[in-house]
Design a protein around this motif. Sequence first.
Motif, short mmCIF file in Angstrom:
data_model
loop_
_atom_site.label_atom_id
_atom_site.label_comp_id
_atom_site.label_asym_id
_atom_site.label_seq_id
_atom_site.Cartn_x
_atom_site.Cartn_y
_atom_site.Cartn_z
N GLN A 1 0.66 -1.09 -0.04
CA GLN A 1 -0.12 -0.14 0.16
C GLN A 1 0.86 1.21 -0.20
O GLN A 1 0.36 2.36 -0.60
N LEU A 2 2.07 1.08 0.55
CA LEU A 2 2.81 2.26 0.69
C LEU A 2 3.29 2.59 -0.84
O LEU A 2 3.30 3.85 -1.18
N VAL A 3 3.73 1.56 -1.42
CA VAL A 3 4.19 1.88 -2.98
C VAL A 3 3.08 2.26 -3.83
O VAL A 3 3.14 2.78 -4.89
N LEU A 4 1.71 1.96 -3.53
CA LEU A 4 0.79 2.18 -4.28
C LEU A 4 0.21 3.53 -3.74
O LEU A 4 -0.99 4.22 -4.62
N GLY A 5 0.88 4.36 -3.15
CA GLY A 5 0.67 5.74 -2.72
C GLY A 5 -0.72 5.88 -1.64
O GLY A 5 -1.25 6.69 -1.64
N ARG A 6 -0.91 4.72 -1.08
CA ARG A 6 -2.12 4.71 0.14
C ARG A 6 -1.47 5.22 1.64
O ARG A 6 -2.54 5.29 2.48
N LEU A 7 -0.32 5.16 1.68
CA LEU A 7 0.13 5.62 3.07
C LEU A 7 1.19 6.92 3.09
O LEU A 7 1.97 6.90 2.34
N TYR A 8 0.63 7.91 3.97
CA TYR A 8 1.25 8.82 4.48
C TYR A 8 1.53 10.03 3.27
O TYR A 8 2.41 10.96 3.46
N ASP A 9 0.72 9.87 2.14
CA ASP A 9 1.14 10.68 1.20
C ASP A 9 2.70 10.80 0.84
O ASP A 9 3.07 11.91 0.55
N ALA A 10 3.28 9.80 0.74
CA ALA A 10 5.03 9.60 0.71
C ALA A 10 5.51 9.04 -0.44
O ALA A 10 6.69 8.80 -0.39
N ALA A 11 4.62 8.51 -1.56
CA ALA A 11 5.17 7.74 -2.59
C ALA A 11 6.40 8.61 -3.39
O ALA A 11 7.27 7.99 -3.59
N ASP B 1 10.28 7.98 -3.58
CA ASP B 1 10.69 7.36 -4.96
C ASP B 1 10.22 5.99 -5.26
O ASP B 1 11.09 5.27 -5.65
N VAL B 2 8.98 5.67 -5.00
CA VAL B 2 8.46 4.18 -5.00
C VAL B 2 8.65 3.65 -6.28
O VAL B 2 8.85 2.47 -6.53
N THR B 3 8.51 4.45 -7.28
CA THR B 3 8.71 3.92 -8.68
C THR B 3 9.97 3.34 -9.05
O THR B 3 10.02 2.68 -9.89
N SER B 4 10.84 3.38 -8.44
CA SER B 4 12.51 3.00 -8.45
C SER B 4 12.36 1.50 -7.95
O SER B 4 13.35 0.66 -8.33
N TYR B 5 11.35 1.12 -7.01
CA TYR B 5 11.22 -0.44 -6.82
C TYR B 5 10.29 -1.30 -7.64
O TYR B 5 9.24 -1.46 -7.21
N LYS B 6 10.65 -1.58 -8.58
CA LYS B 6 9.99 -2.02 -9.74
C LYS B 6 9.35 -3.34 -9.46
O LYS B 6 8.15 -3.65 -9.68
N ASN B 7 10.31 -4.15 -8.78
CA ASN B 7 9.71 -5.49 -8.50
C ASN B 7 8.67 -5.44 -7.52
O ASN B 7 7.86 -6.28 -7.15
N VAL B 8 8.66 -4.39 -6.28
CA VAL B 8 7.84 -4.42 -5.26
C VAL B 8 6.61 -3.74 -5.88
O VAL B 8 5.36 -4.14 -5.46
N LEU B 9 6.82 -3.11 -6.83
CA LEU B 9 5.58 -2.25 -7.50
C LEU B 9 4.67 -3.56 -8.42
O LEU B 9 3.46 -3.64 -8.30
N ARG B 10 5.49 -4.48 -9.03
CA ARG B 10 4.85 -5.43 -9.83
C ARG B 10 3.96 -6.30 -8.74
O ARG B 10 3.04 -6.85 -9.19
N TRP B 11 4.65 -6.80 -7.82
CA TRP B 11 3.97 -7.63 -6.89
C TRP B 11 2.87 -6.81 -6.11
O TRP B 11 1.83 -7.54 -5.90
N ALA B 12 3.12 -5.58 -5.84
CA ALA B 12 1.75 -4.90 -5.10
C ALA B 12 0.69 -4.87 -6.03
O ALA B 12 -0.33 -4.93 -5.59
N GLU B 13 1.00 -4.58 -7.34
CA GLU B 13 -0.14 -4.39 -8.20
C GLU B 13 -1.05 -5.75 -8.46
O GLU B 13 -2.13 -5.63 -8.71
N THR B 14 -0.20 -6.75 -8.64
CA THR B 14 -0.74 -8.09 -8.61
C THR B 14 -1.49 -8.47 -7.53
O THR B 14 -2.70 -9.00 -7.81
N ILE B 15 -1.08 -8.02 -6.32
CA ILE B 15 -2.04 -8.51 -5.20
C ILE B 15 -3.23 -7.46 -5.14
O ILE B 15 -4.42 -8.04 -4.73
N ASP B 16 -2.95 -6.25 -5.49
CA ASP B 16 -4.08 -5.47 -5.28
C ASP B 16 -5.09 -5.78 -6.43
O ASP B 16 -6.55 -5.27 -6.07
N ALA B 17 -4.66 -6.36 -7.18
CA ALA B 17 -5.98 -6.59 -8.39
C ALA B 17 -6.89 -7.90 -7.89
O ALA B 17 -7.89 -7.99 -8.59
N ARG B 18 -6.46 -8.61 -6.62
CA ARG B 18 -7.35 -9.76 -6.53
C ARG B 18 -8.68 -9.34 -5.79
O ARG B 18 -8.68 -8.42 -4.86
#
Length: 292
Positions: free
Chosen positions: A218-228, A232-249
């Motif tokens: 949720q942090l890298v998806l921009g939902r915590l603390y308005d801190a994405a 620089d969460v877009t630099s963690y590309k593998n975390v983003l891929r994983w987070a988006e996959t789970i978020d779609a469930r």
Amino acid sequence: MAEMKTYTPPKVWTQDADSGGRFASINRPVAGPTSEKDLPVGKHPFQLYSLATPNGVKVTVLFEELLAAGHTGAEYDAWIINIMEGDQFTSGFVSANPNSKIPALMDHSGDKPQRVFESASIMLHLAEKFGAFIPETPSDRTEMLSWLFWQMGSAPYLGGGFGHFYAYAPEKWQYPIDRFTMEAKRQLDVLDRHLAENEWMAGSYSIADMAIWSWYGQLVLGRLYDAAEFLDVTSYKNVLRWAETIDARPAVKRGRMVNRAFGDDLSMQLRERHDASDFQTKTQDKIEAAEG
């Protein structure tokens, strides 16, 4: 950034009116109940008392995943605990969790009610009871437990450390923000390196993924603390891929809605959950439309 003020600790600390900042009304240096109030009990074997913070979302996501996987015995009632109003300090809640933190679970499926507190403990309890979302092989199970407890040990630096000083402290102080930003980014790098070589945290999708996603996903998806952007969460590309996959469930989306009482999108707020049909009929937008 405001300049740090020099603070000389007294020989013996005592609480004053300013202790706790935004959360001063609910922070206190002692445990135990402040009021007498029993917890409500619904019709299902599992009674959850929670709020849709990351720690609460872990458990509601697991419940919804269990039900989606066909474990009908995992039906549950979810009651909202308003931590800003001190619901966690009532006698009923303290009986369920002496630490006065959400979530707390009462399991009525056995011979006598069993309390379960601490989010990872609740997740393990449910995963083992239903034999689901927990690896079968000893190696994968050990790996999963390592990551589950990594999350439990790491998230306080993200929430109570980075989140508190970046988003909630009454003043912006560079030293604690820098200190906890470095640690939050180091933790994201730990995840990114692991997920570069693994689809999931440990073999297949498990409670470790759910627990870690509730915070770091949720942090890298921009939902915590308005801190994405700040992190620089877009630099963690593998975390983003994983987070988006789970978020779609679908089960994850439902889990995020349960016990949610904040945010602008009222269609994402199901403040109490007592039946699967509540997602279609009792979200806050529908309740307010009916009342209006």
